[in-house]
Design a protein around this motif. Structure first.
Motif, mmCIF file in Angstrom:
data_model
loop_
_atom_site.group_PDB
_atom_site.id
_atom_site.type_symbol
_atom_site.label_atom_id
_atom_site.label_comp_id
_atom_site.label_asym_id
_atom_site.label_seq_id
_atom_site.Cartn_x
_atom_site.Cartn_y
_atom_site.Cartn_z
ATOM 1 N N UNK A 178 0.847 -1.074 -0.053
ATOM 2 C CA UNK A 178 -0.036 -0.222 0.023
ATOM 3 C C UNK A 178 0.866 1.102 0.014
ATOM 4 N N UNK A 179 0.977 1.771 -1.136
ATOM 5 C CA UNK A 179 1.834 3.070 -1.284
ATOM 6 C C UNK A 179 1.092 4.481 -1.110
ATOM 7 N N UNK A 180 1.176 4.922 0.191
ATOM 8 C CA UNK A 180 0.443 6.205 0.344
ATOM 9 C C UNK A 180 -1.002 5.889 0.199
ATOM 10 N N UNK A 181 -1.701 5.078 0.470
ATOM 11 C CA UNK A 181 -3.101 4.947 0.236
ATOM 12 C C UNK A 181 -4.038 6.004 0.589
ATOM 13 N N UNK A 182 -3.758 6.867 1.359
ATOM 14 C CA UNK A 182 -4.585 7.808 1.661
ATOM 15 C C UNK A 182 -4.299 9.320 1.316
ATOM 16 N N UNK A 183 -3.398 9.088 0.283
ATOM 17 C CA UNK A 183 -2.889 10.487 -0.567
ATOM 18 C C UNK A 183 -4.160 11.307 -1.060
ATOM 19 N N UNK A 184 -4.427 12.670 -0.500
ATOM 20 C CA UNK A 184 -5.482 13.350 -1.091
ATOM 21 C C UNK A 184 -7.066 13.381 -0.369
ATOM 22 N N UNK A 185 -6.902 12.193 0.551
ATOM 23 C CA UNK A 185 -8.163 11.937 1.256
ATOM 24 C C UNK A 185 -8.220 12.951 2.580
ATOM 25 N N UNK A 186 -9.328 13.336 2.937
ATOM 26 C CA UNK A 186 -9.488 13.908 4.265
ATOM 27 C C UNK A 186 -9.446 13.049 5.323
#
Length: 325
Positions: A178-186
């Motif tokens: 999982x590569x930065x799986x929450x990028x751009x999420x609040x």
């Protein structure tokens, strides 16, 4: 004793650049057990994502790779493209940083989740579609039956990330990256997605390699953490031990720069001076030396060896004892 799930030994990757060949990974070595949750942390450009792409066999064109990557005991370095394609999406899968660029805008999300099932499991179209719906329900995509025929642009960022997770889990891989799986999420969606990944990994027994720049994410979601800088692992060990001892100056810098609840409004966070060097500018010694306030001439002459600082905990610094927190 059974073989480890994943084993990297002295992995080196050289990339072509405008200034000539540059060493992007410089002797990365680690072992990951089955069912383990392992974290890779560091600033952008330190080698985290490149390590993942090397494992997936997705390095940029012109890259040269040396060393060893073993998955379930089988060597991946030098594996033929067709053989690697049979593993990718089946035994090893990856959740990419930005689902909008990873998903195909011309195909429905249902068709994209079904694709690995048809390729690797031999399911026919109807069976693959039914399994795709089950997977989208499993990752709690709202109104999954209706969204099965939606296109990526018709979904929100959090919904697209759930689709990516469903695709990655479709064939029940042994290793999930999982590569930065929450990028751009609040913040709320970040928590939901990470807890979902935790739950799915825990229920399946697969290994998780989680890549992030967020120390709080690592503290909550992985058992062991590796701090990367300049294309190598500078500190590694049990997550609690690494964050408590912070043996390497770079780890201390990252820890000091983290946001804190309760800080006075307008308080400036400590920063690490300088910036991550260009690949072509990495010298023979410790890559962090130009930014380190404890660096001496010996730091710049040769790569520092790994020094044991605790049980299964090591750091690459010749001045560890002088700089404990």
């Amino acid at each position: 004793m059974s073989a480890p799930l994943l084993e990297l030994r002295d992995l080196r990757v050289v990339l072509p650049t405008a200034r000539g060949p540059a060493a992007a990974l410089r002797g990365v070595s680690f072992t990951m057990a089955r069912g383990e949750k392992l974290g890779l942390i560091g600033e952008s450009g330190c080698g985290k994502s490149l390590s993942a792409l090397a494992i997936m066999g997705l390095l940029p064109e012109g890259a040269r790779i040396e060393g060893s990557i073993r998955l379930n005991g089988a060597e991946l370095v030098g594996l033929a493209d067709d053989a690697m394609a049979r593993l990718r999406g089946d035994r090893v899968a990856m959740i990419f940083q930005e689902p909008m660029t990873a998903l195909n805008p011309l195909h429905t999300v249902g068709a994209q989740v079904a694709e690995p099932l048809r390729l690797h499991r031999g399911l026919d179209r109807a069976a693959a579609r039914a399994e795709a719906l089950r997977l989208l329900d499993r990752v709690r995509l709202p109104d999954a039956a209706r969204r099965l025929d939606a296109y990526p642009h018709q979904l929100s960022g959090g919904q697209r990330q759930r689709v990516m997770i469903a695709m990655a889990l479709a064939c029940g891989p042994d290793l999930l990256i999982a590569d930065e799986p929450t990028t751009a999420l609040d913040v709320t969606l970040q928590h939901e997605v990470l807890m979902l990944i935790d739950e799915l990994v825990r229920g399946s027994g697969m290994g998780l390699l989680l890549i992030s720049h967020d120390l709080s994410v690592m503290a909550r979601h992985v058992q062991r953490v590796m701090v990367m800088y300049g294309g190598t692992v500078v500190e590694a060990g049990p997550t609690a031990a690494v964050f408590e001892q912070r043996a390497h100056p770079y780890t201390r810098g990252l820890y000091a720069a983290r946001p804190r609840l309760g800080a006075t409004r307008g308080t400036l966070l400590p920063t690490i001076p300088g910036r991550v060097p260009e690949l072509a500018d990495l010298g023979e010694g410790c890559a962090f030396a130009p930014r380190c306030d404890r660096a001496i001439d010996d730091c710049r002459r040769a790569p520092p060896p790994a020094v044991e600082v605790g049980a299964s905990h090591a750091a690459r610094c010749i001045r560890i004892e002088e700089g404990r927190p």
